[in-house]
Write a protein that holds these residues in place. Structure first.
Motif, PDB file in Angstrom:
ATOM      1  N   GLY B   2       0.819  -1.206   0.000  1.00  0.00           N
ATOM      2  CA  GLY B   2       0.000   0.000   0.000  1.00  0.00           C
ATOM      3  C   GLY B   2       0.856   1.259   0.000  1.00  0.00           C
ATOM      4  N   GLU B   3       0.187   2.394  -0.233  1.00  0.00           N
ATOM      5  CA  GLU B   3       0.929   3.660  -0.310  1.00  0.00           C
ATOM      6  C   GLU B   3       1.617   4.004   1.005  1.00  0.00           C
ATOM      7  N   LEU B   4       0.923   3.689   2.131  1.00  0.00           N
ATOM      8  CA  LEU B   4       1.516   4.040   3.421  1.00  0.00           C
ATOM      9  C   LEU B   4       2.768   3.222   3.712  1.00  0.00           C
ATOM     10  N   GLU B   5       2.670   1.910   3.383  1.00  0.00           N
ATOM     11  CA  GLU B   5       3.851   1.055   3.588  1.00  0.00           C
ATOM     12  C   GLU B   5       4.988   1.546   2.690  1.00  0.00           C
ATOM     13  N   LEU B   6       4.621   1.932   1.476  1.00  0.00           N
ATOM     14  CA  LEU B   6       5.628   2.453   0.538  1.00  0.00           C
ATOM     15  C   LEU B   6       6.264   3.727   1.109  1.00  0.00           C
ATOM     16  N   GLY B   7       5.423   4.575   1.688  1.00  0.00           N
ATOM     17  CA  GLY B   7       5.922   5.803   2.305  1.00  0.00           C
ATOM     18  C   GLY B   7       6.902   5.496   3.425  1.00  0.00           C
ATOM     19  N   GLY B   8       6.549   4.472   4.234  1.00  0.00           N
ATOM     20  CA  GLY B   8       7.443   4.061   5.321  1.00  0.00           C
ATOM     21  C   GLY B   8       8.780   3.594   4.777  1.00  0.00           C
ATOM     22  N   LEU B   9       8.703   2.823   3.673  1.00  0.00           N
ATOM     23  CA  LEU B   9       9.944   2.310   3.057  1.00  0.00           C
ATOM     24  C   LEU B   9      10.788   3.468   2.513  1.00  0.00           C
ATOM     25  N   VAL B  10      10.115   4.454   1.904  1.00  0.00           N
ATOM     26  CA  VAL B  10      10.831   5.641   1.388  1.00  0.00           C
ATOM     27  C   VAL B  10      11.568   6.332   2.537  1.00  0.00           C
ATOM     28  N   ALA B  11      10.863   6.479   3.678  1.00  0.00           N
ATOM     29  CA  ALA B  11      11.478   7.163   4.828  1.00  0.00           C
ATOM     30  C   ALA B  11      12.700   6.394   5.326  1.00  0.00           C
ATOM     31  N   VAL B  12      12.552   5.061   5.429  1.00  0.00           N
ATOM     32  CA  VAL B  12      13.664   4.239   5.948  1.00  0.00           C
ATOM     33  C   VAL B  12      14.869   4.319   5.003  1.00  0.00           C
ATOM     34  N   VAL B  13      14.612   4.173   3.696  1.00  0.00           N
ATOM     35  CA  VAL B  13      15.715   4.201   2.722  1.00  0.00           C
ATOM     36  C   VAL B  13      16.381   5.587   2.725  1.00  0.00           C
ATOM     37  N   THR B  14      15.565   6.644   2.795  1.00  0.00           N
ATOM     38  CA  THR B  14      16.128   8.004   2.790  1.00  0.00           C
ATOM     39  C   THR B  14      17.026   8.220   3.998  1.00  0.00           C
ATOM     40  N   VAL B  15      16.521   7.846   5.180  1.00  0.00           N
ATOM     41  CA  VAL B  15      17.330   8.030   6.400  1.00  0.00           C
ATOM     42  C   VAL B  15      18.605   7.190   6.308  1.00  0.00           C
ATOM     43  N   GLY B  16      18.462   5.953   5.814  1.00  0.00           N
ATOM     44  CA  GLY B  16      19.626   5.068   5.687  1.00  0.00           C
ATOM     45  C   GLY B  16      20.700   5.670   4.793  1.00  0.00           C
ATOM     46  N   LEU B  17      20.283   6.181   3.640  1.00  0.00           N
ATOM     47  CA  LEU B  17      21.264   6.765   2.708  1.00  0.00           C
ATOM     48  C   LEU B  17      21.856   8.065   3.259  1.00  0.00           C
ATOM     49  N   LEU B  18      21.018   8.833   3.966  1.00  0.00           N
ATOM     50  CA  LEU B  18      21.547  10.074   4.570  1.00  0.00           C
ATOM     51  C   LEU B  18      22.634   9.738   5.593  1.00  0.00           C
ATOM     52  N   LEU B  19      22.403   8.658   6.344  1.00  0.00           N
ATOM     53  CA  LEU B  19      23.382   8.285   7.375  1.00  0.00           C
ATOM     54  C   LEU B  19      24.709   7.823   6.779  1.00  0.00           C
ATOM     55  N   LEU B  20      24.667   7.394   5.520  1.00  0.00           N
ATOM     56  CA  LEU B  20      25.930   7.025   4.860  1.00  0.00           C
ATOM     57  C   LEU B  20      26.846   8.246   4.717  1.00  0.00           C
ATOM     58  N   GLY B  21      26.211   9.420   4.682  1.00  0.00           N
ATOM     59  CA  GLY B  21      26.994  10.653   4.555  1.00  0.00           C
ATOM     60  C   GLY B  21      26.973  11.229   3.151  1.00  0.00           C
ATOM     61  N   ALA B  22      26.125  10.692   2.285  1.00  0.00           N
ATOM     62  CA  ALA B  22      26.025  11.241   0.921  1.00  0.00           C
ATOM     63  C   ALA B  22      25.327  12.610   0.996  1.00  0.00           C
ATOM     64  N   PRO B  23      25.670  13.537   0.081  1.00  0.00           N
ATOM     65  CA  PRO B  23      24.996  14.842   0.097  1.00  0.00           C
ATOM     66  C   PRO B  23      23.471  14.701   0.038  1.00  0.00           C
ATOM     67  N   VAL B  24      22.802  15.555   0.807  1.00  0.00           N
ATOM     68  CA  VAL B  24      21.339  15.503   0.927  1.00  0.00           C
ATOM     69  C   VAL B  24      20.675  15.549  -0.454  1.00  0.00           C
ATOM     70  N   ALA B  25      21.162  16.449  -1.311  1.00  0.00           N
ATOM     71  CA  ALA B  25      20.539  16.625  -2.630  1.00  0.00           C
ATOM     72  C   ALA B  25      20.566  15.308  -3.415  1.00  0.00           C
ATOM     73  N   PHE B  26      21.705  14.634  -3.423  1.00  0.00           N
ATOM     74  CA  PHE B  26      21.834  13.426  -4.246  1.00  0.00           C
ATOM     75  C   PHE B  26      21.069  12.249  -3.627  1.00  0.00           C
ATOM     76  N   VAL B  27      20.967  12.243  -2.293  1.00  0.00           N
ATOM     77  CA  VAL B  27      20.174  11.191  -1.643  1.00  0.00           C
ATOM     78  C   VAL B  27      18.704  11.342  -2.038  1.00  0.00           C
ATOM     79  N   LEU B  28      18.206  12.565  -1.966  1.00  0.00           N
ATOM     80  CA  LEU B  28      16.790  12.803  -2.318  1.00  0.00           C
ATOM     81  C   LEU B  28      16.530  12.384  -3.757  1.00  0.00           C
ATOM     82  N   GLY B  29      17.431  12.787  -4.652  1.00  0.00           N
ATOM     83  CA  GLY B  29      17.263  12.456  -6.067  1.00  0.00           C
ATOM     84  C   GLY B  29      17.350  10.953  -6.304  1.00  0.00           C
ATOM     85  N   ALA B  30      18.311  10.300  -5.657  1.00  0.00           N
ATOM     86  CA  ALA B  30      18.494   8.865  -5.855  1.00  0.00           C
ATOM     87  C   ALA B  30      17.285   8.085  -5.352  1.00  0.00           C
ATOM     88  N   VAL B  31      16.779   8.463  -4.165  1.00  0.00           N
ATOM     89  CA  VAL B  31      15.606   7.767  -3.607  1.00  0.00           C
ATOM     90  C   VAL B  31      14.412   7.949  -4.537  1.00  0.00           C
TER      91      VAL B  31
END
Lengths: 195, 441
Positions: B2-31
Motif C-alpha cells: 500500500g501507499e503508506l507502507e511504501l511511504g514508510g519504506l521511502v522514509a527508511v531508505v532516505t534516512v539510511g542513505l543520509l546516514l551514509l553521509g552522501a549529500p542531501v541533494a543526491f540522496v533525495l534524487g536517488a531515492v
C-alpha cells in the motif's frame, strides 16, 4: 595517470565554479535592468526573466562540481564520529557511489533530453523565445562533471589506487585555495542558507 | 504494497542513505528515482530530467542567491563591528546593557546577513571577549551569542522563509512579516534571560564591573551614519515587499547591489580579491541550496505520483488525534530532524509533505512557517550539527564545547517557550501580515 586525471577534473570543476560566479553576476545585472525598465521607464520586460532563470540554472549545474570538490554540499556526517577508520572509508565509498549513481544517471538522461531540444529546435514559449538547447546544455555538462568529480574523489581517496608518488593531500595539489576553504560537510558556509 | 507502507519504506531508505553521509541533494534524487522506477517502471525515467530542471526554472528562486550575496557583502565588511559599537555606545549606561547590546546586535546583524554562523562570528568576536572581561560567566557570554545568532533565520529577510515560501507556494512577503514579531519576542526573551542570569552570582553578577569610560553625544551619533544605511535597506525591502511594489527577487537583487555599493563606499572594500572571495562563498552557498531544491522537486514528484503524500494526509486525518497532539508530534519530528540537518534541507524535505496535513488540521501555513523556523533555530544550537556552537568554539577555543552548550540551553528553552506562546497566541505571528496585507483566507 589517475593522478593527472584527478587534477584535470579538479581544474574543470574550478572552471565551472568561476563560470557559476559569472552567471550569478549576469542574473544580478539582468534583475537590475529589469527593475530599471519596469519601474523607471515603465516599459515591459522581455528577456530579463528568462535570462535570470537560465543563468541560475547554469550556475547551479556548472557550479555544483566545484561545490562537491570543496565539500560544500550538506550531508549528515553523524556516523563518521562513532565508527572506526575502516568503517568510515566504507561509508564514504558507499556515499560516493550514491552520488555517482544519481549524477551519472541524470547526466545520461539529460543528454538525451538536450539532444531532443537541439534536434527539434525547441524554443521557449515567450516573446523572446530563446533556443532551449543552450540552457538545457548546463544539465548534461554539469552532471557529467559532477559524476567525474565524485568518481575522481572516490578513486583518490582509496589508498589502493594511489600511486607511490601521489601526494598525501590530493586537493592541495589541485587547488591550494580549496584546502583553506575545506570545512565539515555538514557545516554550510556562513553565507546565509542555514540561515 | 500500500501507499503508506511504501511511504514508510521511502522514509527508511532516505534516512539510511543520509546516514551514509552522501549529500542531501543526491540522496533525495536517488531515492526518488529508485522508487519511481521500482513502482512505475523504467519509462518513468523519461520525465526525470524535465522535473529536475523544472525545479530550478523559476524567477522567484533568484531571491535566494541575491539575499545570500547581500548577507555576504555585509558579513565581509566591518558592519557587524560598527553595529555592536553603536548599540554599546547607546546602551552602556543601562544595567546589563552589554547583554542587551550583544543580543540586539545579533538580532540586527542576523537580519542583515541572514546567516546564523556569520552573526555568531561577527558579533561574537567582539561581544564574547568584552563580556568575559566584564565578569560575565563563560557559559552565559557564549550561549547568548550562539542563541542570538539563530535569530537570523526568523527575522526578515530570511533565506529559510524564502525556501519555505517556494516549497509550499506561500507568499514570501507575508512570511517575512510573520517572522518579525516572533523574532522580536524571541529577542526579548533572550534579553530577559540574559539579564536575570547576569545579575546572579553564577552569571557574573558578583564580579560585574561597570564600564569605566563614557561616551559623549557626539561619539554616540558619529557611529550611526555607518549603520543606518544598512537598516534602511532592510526597511526598504520590507516596504516594497508588503506594499506589493516589487517581487522578492527584484527586492533582493536591488538590496544586493545596494549592500555591495555600501561596503565599497562606507568600508572602502575596493579590492577585487575581497569581492571575488565573497561572491565565491555566496555561489557555493547558493548552489548547495538550489541543488537541494531541484532534487526535492524530484522527491516531491515521486511522493505525489506514487500517491504517498495524499495517502499520508488522509491517514493522519483518519487517526482523529487532537490537532494539538498532532502539532506536538510534528514539532518533535522537526526538532529531531533539525538536530541532524540544516534548516533548508529539513524544510525542502518535509514542508511539501507536511503542508497538506497542517492545512487539513486547520492550522495556518504562515503561522506554521514560524513554528518550523523556531524549531530549526533550536537545531542550530544543539549537537550534533549545532553549527553555531562550533563557530563560537572557534572564536573562543579556551571555552569548552559543553560549557557553550550548557550556556545555550536556557536560550533553547526560551525558544520552546516562544513556540508555546505562538501556539496559544497565533496572532503574534499573524497579526502583522494580516493587518498590512489583509487576511490570507
Amino acid at each position: 595517470m589517475r593522478w593527472t586525471l584527478h587534477r584535470v577534473v579538479c581544474w574543470l570543476s574550478t572552471l565551472g565554479g568561476i563560470v557559476a560566479v559569472c552567471l550569478l553576476l549576469v542574473a544580478l545585472a539582468a534583475v537590475c535592468h529589469l527593475v530599471f525598465v519596469r519601474y523607471v521607464l515603465g516599459a515591459s520586460a522581455i528577456w530579463q526573466h528568462e535570462t535570470v532563470s537560465f543563468s541560475l540554472i547554469g550556475a547551479t549545474f556548472l557550479g555544483a562540481p566545484y561545490v562537491l570538490m570543496t565539500k560544500g554540499h550538506v550531508n549528515v556526517d553523524l556516523l563518521d564520529h562513532y565508527v572506526g577508520d575502516g568503517a568510515r572509508s566504507t561509508l564514504s565509498a558507499a556515499a560516493s557511489l550514491v552520488t555517482i549513481g544519481f549524477c551519472g544517471l541524470i547526466a545520461f538522461l539529460s543528454y538525451h533530453w538536450w539532444w531532443d531540444a537541439w534536434a527539434g529546435d525547441w524554443h521557449n514559449e515567450s516573446v523572446w523565445a530563446p533556443p532551449l538547447w543552450i540552457p538545457y546544455a548546463a544539465m548534461p555538462i554539469g552532471m557529467t562533471l559532477l559524476t567525474l568529480q565524485a568518481l575522481s574523489d572516490l578513486l583518490s581517496a582509496s589508498r589502493f589506487t594511489l600511486g607511490p608518488d601521489a601526494p598525501s593531500d590530493d586537493r592541495a595539489s589541485a587547488n591550494t585555495d580549496v584546502t583553506r576553504e575545506g570545512r565539515g560537510p555538514s557545516q554550510p558556509t556562513a553565507g546565509g542558507s542555514d540561515g | 504494497m500500500g501507499e503508506l507502507e511504501l511511504g514508510g519504506l521511502v522514509a527508511v531508505v532516505t534516512v539510511g542513505l543520509l546516514l551514509l553521509g552522501a549529500p542531501v541533494a543526491f540522496v533525495l534524487g536517488a531515492v526518488a528515482i529508485v522508487f519511481l522506477v521500482a513502482v512505475e517502471g523504467v519509462d518513468a525515467l523519461d520525465i526525470v530530467p524535465n522535473v529536475f530542471y523544472g525545479g530550478l526554472d523559476s524567477f522567484a528562486l533568484l531571491s535566494i542567491p541575491m539575499f545570500i550575496v547581500m548577507g555576504g557583502a555585509v558579513a565581509s565588511s566591518r558592519a557587524g563591528s560598527d553595529l555592536y559599537e553603536a548599540l554599546d555606545r547607546w546602551l552602556y549606561r543601562v544595567p546589563g546593557g552589554l547583554m542587551v547590546s550583544n543580543i540586539g546586535a545579533c538580532a540586527i546583524f542576523a537580519a542583515l546577513s541572514g546567516s546564523s554562523p556569520a552573526t555568531c562570528a561577527a558579533i561574537g568576536k567582539m561581544g564574547i571577549p568584552e563580556m568575559r572581561k566584564r565578569g560575565y560567566a563563560d557559559g552565559l557570554a557564549t550561549g547568548s551569542i550562539a542563541a542570538g545568532g539563530t535569530l537570523g533565520i526568523l527575522i526578515p529577510p530570511s533565506i529559510t522563509m524564502i525556501v519555505y515560501g517556494i516549497a509550499t507556494e506561500t507568499s514570501i512577503g507575508r512570511l517575512f512579516l510573520a517572522g518579525l514579531l516572533p523574532g522580536l519576542l524571541l529577542t526579548g526573551l533572550f534579553v530577559a534571560w540574559g539579564l536575570i542570569q547576569a545579575r546572579r552570582p553564577a552569571g557574573g553578577g558578583s564580579t560585574f564591573r561597570a564600564r569605566e569610560v563614557g561616551y559623549s553625544l557626539r561619539e554616540k551619533l558619529e557611529v550611526l551614519p555607518r549603520v543606518a544605511p544598512f537598516l534602511l535597506i532592510i526597511a526598504g525591502i520590507l516596504f516594497v515587499l508588503y506594499g506589493g511594489v516589487a517581487t522578492p527577487s527584484e527586492a533582493a537583487g536591488i538590496g544586493a547591489v545596494m549592500c555591495l555599493a555600501l561596503v565599497i563606499v562606507i568600508y572602502r572594500m575596493t579590492r577585487i580579491s575581497d569581492h571575488w572571495e565573497m561572491l565565491r562563498a555566496s555561489m557555493r552557498e547558493s548552489v548547495m541550496i538550489l541543488m537541494i531544491i531541484a532534487a526535492a522537486e524530484l522527491f516531491s514528484y515521486m511522493m505525489s505520483t506514487l500517491y504517498i503524500t495524499q495517502s499520508l494526509a488522509l491517514w493522519i486525518a483518519d487517526l482523529e488525534v487532537g490537532r494539538w497532539v498532532l502539532m506536538a508530534w510534528i514539532n518533535l519530528f522537526l526538532l529531531v530532524a533539525g538536530f541532524f540537518l540544516p534548516p533548508v534541507a529539513v524544510i525542502l524535505m518535509t514542508a511539501p509533505t507536511l503542508l497538506p496535513i497542517i492545512e487539513s488540521a486547520g492550522f495556518d501555513p504562515i503561522w506554521f512557517a514560524v513554528i518550523l523556523t523556531i524549531n530549526m533555530e533550536i537545531g542550530l544550537i544543539t549537537p550534533p550539527v549545532g553549527l553555531n556552537l562550533y563557530v563560537i568554539n572557534g572564536i573562543v577555543p579556551d571555552v569548552k564545547l559543553p560549557t557553550i552548550l550548557w550556556g545555550a540551553l536556557p536560550f533553547m528553552l526560551c525558544m520552546v517557550l516562544a513556540i508555546v506562546l505562538l501556539c496559544i497566541f497565533p496572532q503574534i505571528a499573524l497579526w502583522l501580515p494580516d493587518t498590512l496585507m489583509g487576511p490570507s483566507f
